[in-house]
Design a protein around this motif. Structure first.
Motif, PDB file in Angstrom:
ATOM      1  N   ARG A  13       7.395 -44.453  16.237  1.00  0.00           N
ATOM      2  CA  ARG A  13       7.235 -43.893  14.985  1.00  0.00           C
ATOM      3  C   ARG A  13       8.426 -42.834  14.845  1.00  0.00           C
ATOM      4  NH1 ARG A  13       2.060 -43.496  12.545  1.00  0.00           N
ATOM      5  NH2 ARG A  13       2.740 -41.651  11.443  1.00  0.00           N
ATOM      6  N   ALA A  14       8.793 -41.979  15.925  1.00  0.00           N
ATOM      7  CA  ALA A  14       9.975 -41.140  15.723  1.00  0.00           C
ATOM      8  C   ALA A  14      11.259 -42.118  15.397  1.00  0.00           C
ATOM      9  CB  ALA A  14      10.243 -40.271  17.076  1.00  0.00           C
ATOM     10  N   ALA A  15      11.387 -43.360  16.106  1.00  0.00           N
ATOM     11  CA  ALA A  15      12.503 -44.283  15.803  1.00  0.00           C
ATOM     12  C   ALA A  15      12.707 -44.699  14.473  1.00  0.00           C
ATOM     13  CB  ALA A  15      12.138 -45.481  16.939  1.00  0.00           C
ATOM     14  N   VAL A  16      11.446 -45.070  14.027  1.00  0.00           N
ATOM     15  CA  VAL A  16      11.361 -45.636  12.605  1.00  0.00           C
ATOM     16  C   VAL A  16      11.962 -44.446  11.592  1.00  0.00           C
ATOM     17  CG1 VAL A  16       9.952 -46.298  10.762  1.00  0.00           C
ATOM     18  CG2 VAL A  16       9.720 -47.384  13.086  1.00  0.00           C
ATOM     19  N   ALA A  17      11.442 -43.179  11.796  1.00  0.00           N
ATOM     20  CA  ALA A  17      11.835 -42.122  10.941  1.00  0.00           C
ATOM     21  C   ALA A  17      13.476 -41.803  11.039  1.00  0.00           C
ATOM     22  CB  ALA A  17      11.039 -40.921  11.334  1.00  0.00           C
ATOM     23  N   LEU A  18      13.909 -41.862  12.217  1.00  0.00           N
ATOM     24  CA  LEU A  18      15.346 -41.713  12.355  1.00  0.00           C
ATOM     25  C   LEU A  18      16.176 -43.049  11.811  1.00  0.00           C
ATOM     26  CD1 LEU A  18      15.540 -40.578  16.164  1.00  0.00           C
ATOM     27  CD2 LEU A  18      16.011 -38.945  14.311  1.00  0.00           C
ATOM     28  N   CYS A  19      15.607 -44.218  11.843  1.00  0.00           N
ATOM     29  CA  CYS A  19      16.206 -45.171  11.274  1.00  0.00           C
ATOM     30  C   CYS A  19      16.255 -45.029   9.731  1.00  0.00           C
ATOM     31  CB  CYS A  19      15.531 -46.642  11.688  1.00  0.00           C
ATOM     32  SG  CYS A  19      16.451 -47.440  12.735  1.00  0.00           S
ATOM     33  N   ALA A  20      15.235 -44.571   9.281  1.00  0.00           N
ATOM     34  CA  ALA A  20      15.136 -44.532   7.648  1.00  0.00           C
ATOM     35  C   ALA A  20      15.830 -43.331   7.263  1.00  0.00           C
ATOM     36  CB  ALA A  20      13.638 -44.020   7.265  1.00  0.00           C
ATOM     37  N   ARG A  21      16.093 -42.218   8.148  1.00  0.00           N
ATOM     38  CA  ARG A  21      17.110 -41.329   7.447  1.00  0.00           C
ATOM     39  C   ARG A  21      18.718 -41.776   7.653  1.00  0.00           C
ATOM     40  NH1 ARG A  21      18.520 -37.474   4.206  1.00  0.00           N
ATOM     41  NH2 ARG A  21      20.291 -35.913   5.295  1.00  0.00           N
ATOM     42  N   ALA A  22      19.045 -42.616   8.775  1.00  0.00           N
ATOM     43  CA  ALA A  22      20.195 -43.186   8.824  1.00  0.00           C
ATOM     44  C   ALA A  22      20.427 -44.257   7.889  1.00  0.00           C
ATOM     45  CB  ALA A  22      20.275 -44.002  10.360  1.00  0.00           C
ATOM     46  N   ALA A  23      19.239 -45.099   7.203  1.00  0.00           N
ATOM     47  CA  ALA A  23      19.444 -46.087   6.363  1.00  0.00           C
ATOM     48  C   ALA A  23      19.776 -45.431   4.866  1.00  0.00           C
ATOM     49  CB  ALA A  23      18.356 -47.018   6.389  1.00  0.00           C
ATOM     50  N   TYR A  24      19.200 -44.304   4.884  1.00  0.00           N
ATOM     51  CA  TYR A  24      19.480 -43.557   3.641  1.00  0.00           C
ATOM     52  C   TYR A  24      21.000 -43.118   3.196  1.00  0.00           C
ATOM     53  CZ  TYR A  24      18.837 -39.768   0.113  1.00  0.00           C
ATOM     54  OH  TYR A  24      19.246 -38.832  -0.839  1.00  0.00           O
ATOM     55  N   LEU A  25      21.470 -42.740   4.560  1.00  0.00           N
ATOM     56  CA  LEU A  25      22.726 -42.337   4.830  1.00  0.00           C
ATOM     57  C   LEU A  25      23.883 -43.517   4.535  1.00  0.00           C
ATOM     58  CD1 LEU A  25      22.507 -39.358   7.254  1.00  0.00           C
ATOM     59  CD2 LEU A  25      22.765 -39.271   4.536  1.00  0.00           C
ATOM     60  N   GLY A  26      23.271 -44.828   4.575  1.00  0.00           N
ATOM     61  CA  GLY A  26      24.114 -45.955   4.236  1.00  0.00           C
ATOM     62  C   GLY A  26      24.538 -46.720   5.495  1.00  0.00           C
ATOM     63  N   HIS A  27      23.846 -46.308   6.681  1.00  0.00           N
ATOM     64  CA  HIS A  27      24.054 -47.058   8.034  1.00  0.00           C
ATOM     65  C   HIS A  27      23.555 -48.475   7.811  1.00  0.00           C
ATOM     66  CE1 HIS A  27      24.474 -47.910  12.435  1.00  0.00           C
ATOM     67  NE2 HIS A  27      25.275 -46.897  12.318  1.00  0.00           N
ATOM     68  N   VAL A  28      24.241 -49.545   7.808  1.00  0.00           N
ATOM     69  CA  VAL A  28      23.896 -50.890   7.688  1.00  0.00           C
ATOM     70  C   VAL A  28      22.902 -51.429   8.861  1.00  0.00           C
ATOM     71  CG1 VAL A  28      24.387 -53.173   7.305  1.00  0.00           C
ATOM     72  CG2 VAL A  28      25.628 -51.509   6.342  1.00  0.00           C
TER      73      VAL A  28
END
Length: 355
Positions: A159-174
């Motif tokens: 769950r923490a990993a998905v949340a971190l991924c979502a934030r990075a994706a929002y910042l444009g990390h492909v």
């Protein structure tokens, strides 16, 4: 009275007063020099560029180490290499960290976590970079949570990993966007949503293609197979130039290459994507390719990149190798189920987990 200004051998003559260029530089306030140095360090392409400025004169050497200058240093300034790693390089990165430089947070954090095996300090530094909305740091922390790196297999926090991924994706990390898409498709750490997951995967492919085209200034006339007439990318191509390698990943690749045979430790493996460099922190931490079983990856982003660049040509089911050795016709022995499994890898479907 008419003003007179003439130039003679590097000297400016104004109103009959001679002032050398060095005098003009010394007359500048420190605040202005610091602003200029901040601009230089933020755009420098290598540490050598920054060192060359410091060696110009004593004043620049002193002001160049000002916390405001170090806090604005770009990734090029903190991109130390493994072969030049020393106590001095470590101290310089710590000075940048103390100044609040988020690139230094991330670079030194990756070095400590994976190379120096100081897991707690490395993760803490990456967390500080993540707090400052540093997308690569957010994604790296997500991979640590996905894989349970630095701990046991039971230490994974999906769950923490998905949340971190979502934030990075929002910042444009492909790669984070692609990882999040797979999680939604598989219901891995988040509620399953196949349609939304596929949409994110398509978006990740389009974003990666568009960024590469912009970086290399590729136009529609040069690559009509990749770009529509309106300038938008039309498909995800495999003939594009390589993506830019982050200095932290370059350090990891060089570090374990210098250690010999690219082995991080007994029974441990490196991520098979040549542009990653992350090692396992425990045995069987990374997932293997379900087709050939010969390569392993720390993430879906690395799997997708390596598949496009190398592994698509090399991958073959293990049964095919066994049948080829036995002199059996491959086409008669490969089952339909195995063919489907290879197709799933090609379309970035989940890899089998290592046991």
């Amino acid at each position: 009275m008419k003003k007179q200004l003439r130039q003679r051998g590097g000297r400016a003559i104004l109103y009959g007063t001679t002032r050398t260029r060095s005098d003009l530089f010394e007359s500048l306030p420190d605040e202005i020099v610091i602003v200029i140095l901040c601009k230089l360090t933020s755009t420098a392409s290598s540490p050598a560029d920054f060192v060359a400025v410091l060696l110009t004169c004593k004043r620049l050497k002193k002001l160049g180490m000002h916390p405001l200058v170090l806090s604005n240093a770009g990734s090029g300034v903190v991109s130390v290499t493994a072969k030049n790693w020393s106590d001095e390089a470590h101290r310089f990165l710590k000075l940048c960290v103390n100044a609040g430089n988020k690139e230094a947070y991330y670079t030194l954090g990756m070095i400590r976590f994976y190379c120096l095996q100081n897991r707690g300090s490395g993760a803490s530094l990456m967390a500080k970079a993540a707090i400052n909305s540093h997308a690569p740091a957010l994604y790296s922390l997500a991979l640590i949570q996905f894989n349970g790196s630095g701990g046991k297999k039971t230490d994974k926090d999906l769950r923490a990993a998905v949340a971190l991924c979502a934030r990075a994706a929002y910042l444009g990390h492909v790669d984070a966007l692609r990882e999040l898409g797979h999680c939604l498709q598989d219901g891995y750490g988040v509620r399953k949503d196949v349609e939304e997951g596929r949409r994110l995967l398509v978006q990740a492919n389009a974003c990666e293609l568009a960024s590469v085209l912009r970086a290399f200034n590729i136009t529609q006339s040069q690559r009509p197979d990749l770009i529509e007439s309106n300038g938008s990318p039309c498909r995800y191509g495999s003939g594009l130039p390589e993506k830019k390698l982050h200095p932290a990943n370059r350090f990891l690749i060089e570090w374990f290459g210098l250690k010999g045979c690219g082995v991080p430790g007994p029974g441990l493996r490196l991520c098979s994507d040549g542009w990653c460099g992350r090692p396992e922190t425990r045995r069987n931490e990374f997932r293997r390719c379900s087709g050939c079983g010969m390569v392993n990856y720390c993430s879906r982003g690395c799997q997708a990149h390596d598949w496009r660049v190398h592994h698509k040509i090399e991958c073959a089911p293990m049964e095919e190798w066994n049948h080829a050795i036995d002199g059996v016709d491959e086409e008669q022995q490969v089952t339909d189920d195995r063919t489907v499994e290879i197709d799933e890898i090609e379309s970035d479907e989940p890899l089998d987990s290592s046991l």
